[in-house]
Design an enzyme around this catalytic site. Structure first.
Site, PDB file in Angstrom:
ATOM      1  N   GLU A   1      42.021  41.958  39.073  1.00 44.02           N
ATOM      2  CA  GLU A   1      40.556  41.958  39.110  1.00 44.02           C
ATOM      3  C   GLU A   1      40.081  42.453  37.752  1.00 44.02           C
ATOM      4  O   GLU A   1      40.193  43.636  37.439  1.00 44.02           O
ATOM      5  CB  GLU A   1      40.047  42.876  40.236  1.00 44.02           C
ATOM      6  CG  GLU A   1      40.468  42.455  41.634  1.00 44.02           C
ATOM      7  CD  GLU A   1      39.808  41.158  42.097  1.00 44.02           C
ATOM      8  OE1 GLU A   1      38.831  40.716  41.473  1.00 44.02           O
ATOM      9  OE2 GLU A   1      40.302  40.575  43.071  1.00 44.02           O
TER      10      GLU A   1
ATOM     11  N   GLY B   1      40.936  46.245  36.017  1.00 40.72           N
ATOM     12  CA  GLY B   1      40.698  46.769  34.671  1.00 40.72           C
ATOM     13  C   GLY B   1      40.315  45.646  33.737  1.00 40.72           C
ATOM     14  O   GLY B   1      39.824  44.598  34.173  1.00 40.72           O
TER      15      GLY B   1
ATOM     16  N   CYS C   1      32.118  45.574  36.853  1.00 42.42           N
ATOM     17  CA  CYS C   1      32.600  44.218  36.570  1.00 42.42           C
ATOM     18  C   CYS C   1      31.581  43.218  37.065  1.00 42.42           C
ATOM     19  O   CYS C   1      31.433  42.137  36.509  1.00 42.42           O
ATOM     20  CB  CYS C   1      33.930  43.995  37.264  1.00 42.42           C
ATOM     21  SG  CYS C   1      33.857  44.336  39.025  1.00 42.42           S
TER      22      CYS C   1
ATOM     23  N   PRO D   1      45.223  56.173  39.034  1.00 40.95           N
ATOM     24  CA  PRO D   1      43.820  56.013  38.666  1.00 40.95           C
ATOM     25  C   PRO D   1      43.671  56.027  37.150  1.00 40.95           C
ATOM     26  O   PRO D   1      44.617  56.338  36.420  1.00 40.95           O
ATOM     27  CB  PRO D   1      43.169  57.257  39.274  1.00 40.95           C
ATOM     28  CG  PRO D   1      44.265  58.276  39.291  1.00 40.95           C
ATOM     29  CD  PRO D   1      45.551  57.534  39.461  1.00 40.95           C
TER      30      PRO D   1
END
Ligand code: NAD
Length: 513
Positions: free
Chosen positions: A246, A224, A280, A175
């Site tokens: 992504e 990220g 995002c 994480p």
């Protein structure tokens, strides 16, 4: 203040620690270990040992483990929500969305994995394989490394581990170093639900720990920034392992002249300010057709002024929480200042809010153009620039004038027209009269074009990407010799060509030499 925890990942010695703070208060709420490359390699080795037994289970047995986990997640929702809010600083409602997503993901992948990964019969008319039985089968990749960002500590990190596990892989999750506590809680969940040892592990640490995971895993699922995504892809390319990326976005929303302004404003505010704009998929720029621009901006300003922000408490305490990542506050401020310097007007907000935590006041900007950072670079905060366009054609041109291509939204009453327009937008996901909710539909692929990523999560590819394909061909009735075999027989090849002429429809067969 919350109790200070010292947590170590994967049994690693806690010699080097990273402090985790609560962005809404500034208080340190935990410490995690900064795992070394050697510790990552050890976690991968343990995962490799555990994976074959996990892969040998049938999909139904794996689904059983998911059912236990789903029940655990729902019965511990208070604890999980508290932790997400504490380490991320988001509004409580935004944390609940993460839990709803993961509960749904356990159910979805448990139910769908078997069918989506089933063997597929293949037929061929080639004379070389007549009578053969052929099929493809999907084999788990081995150990999947999942690397996550800080904006959704559960959904974007652990959420991507679920389909990887459903496909029979072991997972090592790293994480974000800014929000690692929720992932460690998921490791505890796996333990308490009796998941096989080491099938799911968490390694905590900063960029170097992520890099070590890319150096050792069989597949990398990365979420990220575009900048880090390029590094991950380059390293995966060197190792010749697959990866799925992504990345960032600069999602646009277009308001057409026939739109319901109430709906348009509500969707815009939710899209721009949920999770404090740190998504995002946040709406980061709006284009409004000229006839409704003034009315839309008036209503949007009125609603922006009513948005509450500050330290999150219980349900309904605030709409917008804290800025999770310290440098993000400076980026958001820079984008607002740059816009104002170049002629934009601030209608609401415009400044960081006083601490002790990190906050930026929800900010509405108008008179913006594509020469400003706020229209071109990812802002990732509770700010929204709105631009007037002459018509939908200009909107399409401006939406596509971006290096990003994650999501885009069109709001309009005539859905046929809105759909035609949406399909011309250069984005991996387009929504009409909605923003962001598509993420919750796990059957619908979600992924970015251009600098927003490679590959997708969700949909059939969202689980198939975690497998390698094996093609099987069986000759059940082997003759001593096939027609085409050496030594070549001219009459056999004439026959093959006549067969091909017949099958592929040449009207008059050629005369062979
Ligand atoms: P980041 O790129 O700084 O970090 C992401 C993760 O990569 C962290 O865990 C970090 O420790 C790790 N990392 C850093 N250097 C690494 C390296 N060299 N090799 C491997 N791992 C490394 O991103 P962030 O600031 O944590 O997250 C915010 C970004 O994430 C935004 O750009 C946002 O748009 C994006 N995001 C995208 C999606 C999506 O689905 N497209 C979802 C959420 C967030």
């Amino acid at each position: 203040m919350a109790e200070i925890r010292t947590l170590t990942a994967g049994g690693a010695p806690a010699d080097t620690h990273i402090a985790v703070d609560n962005p809404a208060t500034g208080a340190v709420v935990g410490h995690v270990s900064d795992a070394t490359a050697q510790e990552v390699a050890q976690a991968i080795a343990r995962a490799r040992r555990a994976q074959p037994d996990w892969a040998a289970l049938d999909a139904r047995s794996r689904a059983e483990y998911f059912t236990r986990a789903r029940r655990w997640l729902l019965s511990h929702r208070q604890e999980v929500t508290d932790l997400i809010v504490e380490e991320n600083g988001k509004a409580r409602e935004d944390a609940i969305v993460e839990i709803v997503y993961c509960a749904g993901a356990f159910a979805h992948w448990a139910k769908r994995a078997r069918r989506l990964l089933a063997e597929t019969r293949i037929r061929s008319l080639s004379p070389f394989v007549l009578g053969r039985s052929m099929y493809t089968r999907r084999v788990p990749l081995g150990v999947v490394g999942v690397i996550g960002p800080w904006n959704n500590p559960l959904l974007n990190s652990f959420g991507d581990a679920i389909p990887a596990l459903a496909a029979g892989n072991a997972v090592v999750l790293k994480p974000s170093e800014h929000t690692p506590l929720t992932a460690l809680l998921m490791e505890r969940m796996a333990h308490e639900c009796g998941w096989p040892e080491d099938v799911f592990q968490v390694v905590t640490g900063a960029g170097a720990t992520g890099q070590a995971l890319v150096d050792t895993a069989d597949f990398v699922m990365f979420t990220g920034s575009t900048k880090t995504g390029r590094l991950v892809a380059a390293r995966a390319g060197e190792r010749l392992i697959p990866c799925s990326l992504e990345l960032g976005g600069k999602d646009a929303l277009v308001v057409l002249a026939d739109a319901s302004l109430e709906r348009a404003v509500n969707v815009t505010i939710q899209g721009a300010l949920s999770n404090g704009g740190q998504m995002c998929t946040s709406v980061e720029r709006v284009y409004v057709e000229e006839p409704v621009y003034d009315a839309f901006v008036d209503l949007l300003r009125e609603r922006f002024q009513q948005v509450t922000s500050g330290q999150p408490g219980g349900l309904g305490s605030v709409d917008v929480g804290a800025m999770t990542f310290p440098p993000q506050l400076a980026t958001v401020e820079d984008h607002v200042d740059d816009a104002v310097r170049k002629g934009a007007r601030v209608l609401v907000g415009g400044r960081p809010a006083p601490g002790p935590g990190r906050f930026f006041t929800p900010t509405l900007l108008v008179d913006v153009d594509h020469g400003m950072k706020c229209m071109r670079e990812e802002t990732f905060g509770p700010t929204l620039p709105v631009m007037k366009v002459a018509d939908a054609e200009e909107a399409v041109r401006l939406v596509n004038d971006s290096s990003y291509g994650l999501q885009a939204t069109v709001i309009g009453a005539n859905t046929k027209r809105a759909r035609r327009l949406a399909e011309r937008l250069q984005a991996g996901c387009v929504t009409i009269n909605d923003a962001q909710t598509n993420y919750m539909a796990l059957g619908l692929p979600m992924g970015g074009w251009k600098d927003s990523g490679l590959g997708v999560r969700h949909g059939a590819e969202g689980i198939r990407k975690y497998t390698k394909l094996q093609a099987v061909s069986i000759n059940r009735f082997p003759l001593r010799r096939d027609l085409h075999m050496i030594p070549y027989d001219p009459s056999a090849y004439r026959l093959i060509l006549r067969l091909v002429d017949f099958m592929y429809g040449t009207r008059r067969p050629h005369r062979e030499q």
